[in-house]
Structures are given as structure tokens and as C-alpha cells.
Design an enzyme around this catalytic site. Structure first.
Site, mmCIF file in Angstrom:
data_model
loop_
_atom_site.group_PDB
_atom_site.id
_atom_site.type_symbol
_atom_site.label_atom_id
_atom_site.label_comp_id
_atom_site.label_asym_id
_atom_site.label_seq_id
_atom_site.Cartn_x
_atom_site.Cartn_y
_atom_site.Cartn_z
ATOM 1 N N GLY A 202 12.429 -25.106 -41.710
ATOM 2 C CA GLY A 202 12.910 -24.001 -41.954
ATOM 3 C C GLY A 202 13.184 -23.217 -40.715
ATOM 4 O O GLY A 202 12.144 -22.515 -40.091
ATOM 5 N N SER A 203 14.722 -22.670 -41.424
ATOM 6 C CA SER A 203 15.166 -21.689 -40.360
ATOM 7 C C SER A 203 15.908 -20.848 -40.720
ATOM 8 O O SER A 203 16.718 -21.460 -42.014
ATOM 9 C CB SER A 203 14.817 -22.530 -38.875
ATOM 10 O OG SER A 203 15.448 -24.314 -39.407
#
Length: 244
Positions: A202-203
């Protein structure tokens, strides 16, 4: 037909196939498989089934699908799968600013947020030479926030085309992400859409469009790394759009 002719490859069609798992993720997947097996051997079936679901997700997270990269020299290609959450005119990061970088004038920044369900292999927006790769340790705020570009752990990558056009983009860690893994180093030659790294779990990726280039995506649009065109170098036309 002359320039408009479409070349049809021998074989007739392209078949869907399961995406491969990137080697970077194999060790995590195998660890998850081992833990799942132990849980079932111990008779902890309920926990084992939950772990099995997590194992499938781990392999899916590191999937590395083949992408059809547009062969258009003027195209700026999305480096990440995800949601366009911010389009702003901002000064370039100091690590990529100056005469040897993106300059000092504000540029349009397109931010793409990747959820834990998106493909996390990142690709270069243009082909050329990797001029710099700068890693900066930082916080792990929600990558969807504007200030994540300045506060979070991140990695700046600057690419220069053969004609001197430069594009910078930044991999940003988020709440869950704890590791940015580069596949390239300064001096490497890359093709447009080539894999350049990944961010675990996640980013976000920020892309700084060159001066005089308008975005061809809108807020709320989903992008596909290596396929979606974010803009055409030197094209100032703004593409209108609405969510519906």
C-alpha cells in the site's frame, strides 16, 4: 492504409493468462505457505483457513502482470496501478530540483494512490537514462494525504530522455508500506514502461509532468502501470472529464 495500418500478429489472438509472481514476493509467499501448513498440522483449522486466505493475498499482492506499453515517444505513461487522488501544481522536490534536475518552477504533480489490492510493481513513465535515485527515510502517514510527499519515507527517481527531456517521479511509503525496493540505479538505461521497483503493502507514486504539459487524466480515474497515458510531452490541452 499507410501510416494508419494496423499490424496483426500471426497467431490471431491474445489469450488471458495468470500473472506471474515477482521474485521479490516469493519468499513472503513461501513463508505464508509454511505457516499455513504448520497450523493445519497442529489442528488449528480455523486459524489455518484464515492464514490460507492471507497466503493467497500475499501471492496476489506481488503479482506481476504483462502490460501492453504504448510505443509513443511523446507519451508519459503511468508508473503505478491505482487511483488518481491529487493533481496539483507544486515546486519539484529539492532532491530533483535545480538545473541538473527538474528546475525550480512549479510543475503539475499527478498522485496515484495504490491500495493493498493493486499491483505494486512500478514502471518508468518514459524511456531514457536514470539520472538519480534518492532514498529518504521518513514517517508512515496515510499515503493519500498531500503532506505524505514531504513527510513519508520515499524514493525520488529522475529519468532523462535522449533529447534532454526529464521526468521525475517519487515512490512514497504509506501506513502499511514499510519497504521501497528499487530495481534500477543511476546510469541504467530504461525503456518506457520498464519495471523499476515496488513498494510493499500500500503506497503512492507522484509524477511530475514537464513544463508545458497538461495531464490527460482526471481526479478519480484509475490508472494501469505501463499502459495509461498521463500526458503528452508539450501538449497543453486539458482533457475535461467527470465522475459518473
Amino acid at each position: 492504409m499507410e501510416n494508419d495500418e494496423i499490424t496483426i500478429a500471426a497467431g490471431g489472438n491474445v489469450k488471458w493468462r495468470w500473472p506471474s509472481v515477482h521474485p521479490e514476493g516469493m519468499k513472503f509467499g513461501l513463508i505464508a505457505v509454511a505457516i499455513t501448513a504448520v497450523l493445519f498440522l497442529l489442528g488449528w483449522d480455523v486459524v489455518g483457513w484464515l492464514m490460507l486466505i492471507l497466503t493467497i493475498w500475499v501471492f496476489a499482492f506481488f503479482r506481476d502482470p504483462v502490460r501492453a506499453v504504448p510505443q509513443d515517444e511523446g507519451a508519459i505513461i503511468a508508473p503505478a496501478d491505482g487511483l488518481v487522488t491529487l493533481i496539483q501544481r507544486v515546486p519539484p522536490p529539492r532532491e530533483m530540483a535545480g538545473a541538473s534536475g527538474l528546475g525550480d518552477e512549479p510543475l503539475i504533480r499527478v498522485s496515484i494512490f495504490m491500495s493493498v489490492f493493486d499491483v505494486h510493481i512500478n514502471r518508468t513513465p518514459i524511456g531514457g537514462t536514470i539520472k538519480s535515485v534518492v532514498y529518504i527515510s521518513g514517517k508512515f502517514l496515510n499515503a493519500d494525504l498531500d503532506k505524505a510527499s514531504e513527510d513519508n519515507e520515499r524514493q525520488h527517481i529522475l529519468v532523462e530522455r535522449h533529447d534532454g527531456v526529464r521526468i521525475g517521479f517519487t515512490q512514497i511509503a504509506g501506513l502499511v508500506a514499510r519497504r521501497i525496493v528499487p530495481f534500477v540505479k543511476p546510469g541504467d538505461m530504461v525503456a518506457a514502461g520498464q519495471r523499476i521497483g515496488l513498494i510493499r503493502f500500500g503506497s503512492r507514486v507522484d509524477v511530475y509532468l514537464p513544463a508545458g504539459t497538461a495531464p490527460r487524466v482526471i481526479l478519480g480515474q484509475r490508472t494501469i502501470a505501463g499502459e495509461t497515458i498521463l500526458g503528452q510531452i508539450g501538449d497543453r490541452r486539458v482533457v475535461p472529464g467527470i465522475q459518473q
